[in-house]
Design an enzyme around this catalytic site. Structure first.
Site: not given
Ligand code: COA
Length: 318
Positions: A243, A108, A273
């Site tokens: 993030h 990520c 996400n």
């Protein structure tokens, strides 16, 4: 480095918490209070390539250049159904670019990895205009029978075009090797020589509490360091682009840095996400809606499987 173009593409299918509760033992209240997620976009009719190509085209158009002016392409992706060729090659075939290209997997935090590589390429005169496209379909490595993981993710692609400039003030990448905190093993073909049981694959497994703890600890540490390295203090940062993994993680980092909530824009509530695509999608949304002003100081921070982290301070000049 400076960002001269932004783009994003998200699937058309909106999946609500209620839709998930129709086949998982979960509910809207649990998901909303523990994660902040209300909906996510999941691929249905589109392919990941469609999303990556669309985000890339938008970023190139926004940069006011032609595809043949891209002289390097970096694609950030954790997993997709092409093991080879690289997703970046496929994207380039669609957009009509012949630049050297490769994929990277920084989980990520891949957007920060790509920025770091792009900065090195620009500084060594290996490229002038670099396309970074982060394209992710984490929905495809979740076990859809497990409520702990499948509720968290969304699919999408975010892209930027970067060129030479002095906007990147600092950047830091870290790794604390830890296979088990988030792990997904893809099935591969068996050879006739495979000893049964040696090659055991697992769907996505995550220690959510531990990821939460590591995320907050590393992000606030990284942010302090990159802000200091940029010669600034947390107060001087206009926006923190983090993030988008969990609204509570974002809030906790915000509280650690003692900064007001308005400096932490989010899309987690709508997108879930989206792995490495989350920050470039957020950047594109903010730019397209006029919320990024010339001269704004941005602090970026991401974390993911590995356990890897990345953070940067970037002046916005587009
Ligand atoms: N719906 C309802 N209940 C759920 C659930 C769901 N979707 N998922 C888990 N639960 C249950 C658990 O089974 C547990 O039940 P128990 O108390 O009976 O054992 C309870 O809720 C609490 O689980 P826990 O894992 O302690 O919850 P949490 O508050 O830590 O929240 C996460 C779980 C995953 C939302 C949170 O830990 C998190 O977001 N971590 C970071 C994950 C992340 O960002 N990963 C990607 C990194 S890039």
């Amino acid at each position: 480095m400076k960002i001269i173009g932004t783009g994003s593409a998200i699937p058309s299918k909106v999946v609500t918490n209620e839709m998930l509760a129709s086949f998982l033992d979960t509910n809207d209240e649990w998901i909303t209070t523990r994660t902040g997620i209300k909906t996510r976009r999941l691929r249905s009719t589109e392919t990941l390539v469609d999303l990556a190509v669309s985000a890339s085209r938008s970023a190139i158009e926004s940069a006011n250049i032609q595809p043949d002016e891209i002289d390097f392409c970096i694609c950030s992706n954790v997993a997709n159904n092409y093991v080879t060729p690289a997703l970046s090659c496929i994207v380039q075939q669609h957009i009509g670019s012949h630049a050297p290209c490769f994929d990277l997997n920084g989980a990520c935090a891949g957007f920060l990895d790509a920025m770091s590589v792009a900065e090195a390429l620009l500084k060594t005169n290996r490229a002038k205009n670099i396309l970074i496209v982060c394209a992710e379909e984490p929905s495809r490595f979740c076990n859809w029978k497990r409520r702990e993981t499948s509720i968290l993710f969304g699919d999408g692609a975010g892209a930027v075009v970067v060129t030479k400039g002095n906007d990147l003030k600092s950047l830091r990448l870290t790794t604390v090797p830890n296979r088990d905190v988030i792990v997904y093993q893809r099935r591969m073909e068996n050879t006739p020589f495979e000893v049964p049981g040696v090659d055991i694959t697992e769907p996505l497994i995550m220690n959510g509490r531990e990821v939460f703890r590591m995320a907050v600890e590393s992000s606030q540490r990284d942010l302090r360091l990159v802000i200091e390295e940029a010669g600034l203090t947390p107060d001087k940062i206009d926006l923190y682009l983090l993030h988008q993994a969990n609204q509570r993680i974002i809030k906790s980092i915000q509280e650690h840095l003692a900064q007001p909530a308005y400096k932490f824009p989010t899309n987690i509530e709508r997108m879930g996400n989206t792995s490495s695509a989350s920050i470039p999608i957020l950047i594109d949304e903010l730019y397209s809606s006029g919320k990024l002003k010339k001269g704004d100081m941005l602090a970026l921070s991401a974390f993911g499987a590995g356990f890897v982290t990345g953070a940067a301070v970037l002046r916005w000049s587009k």
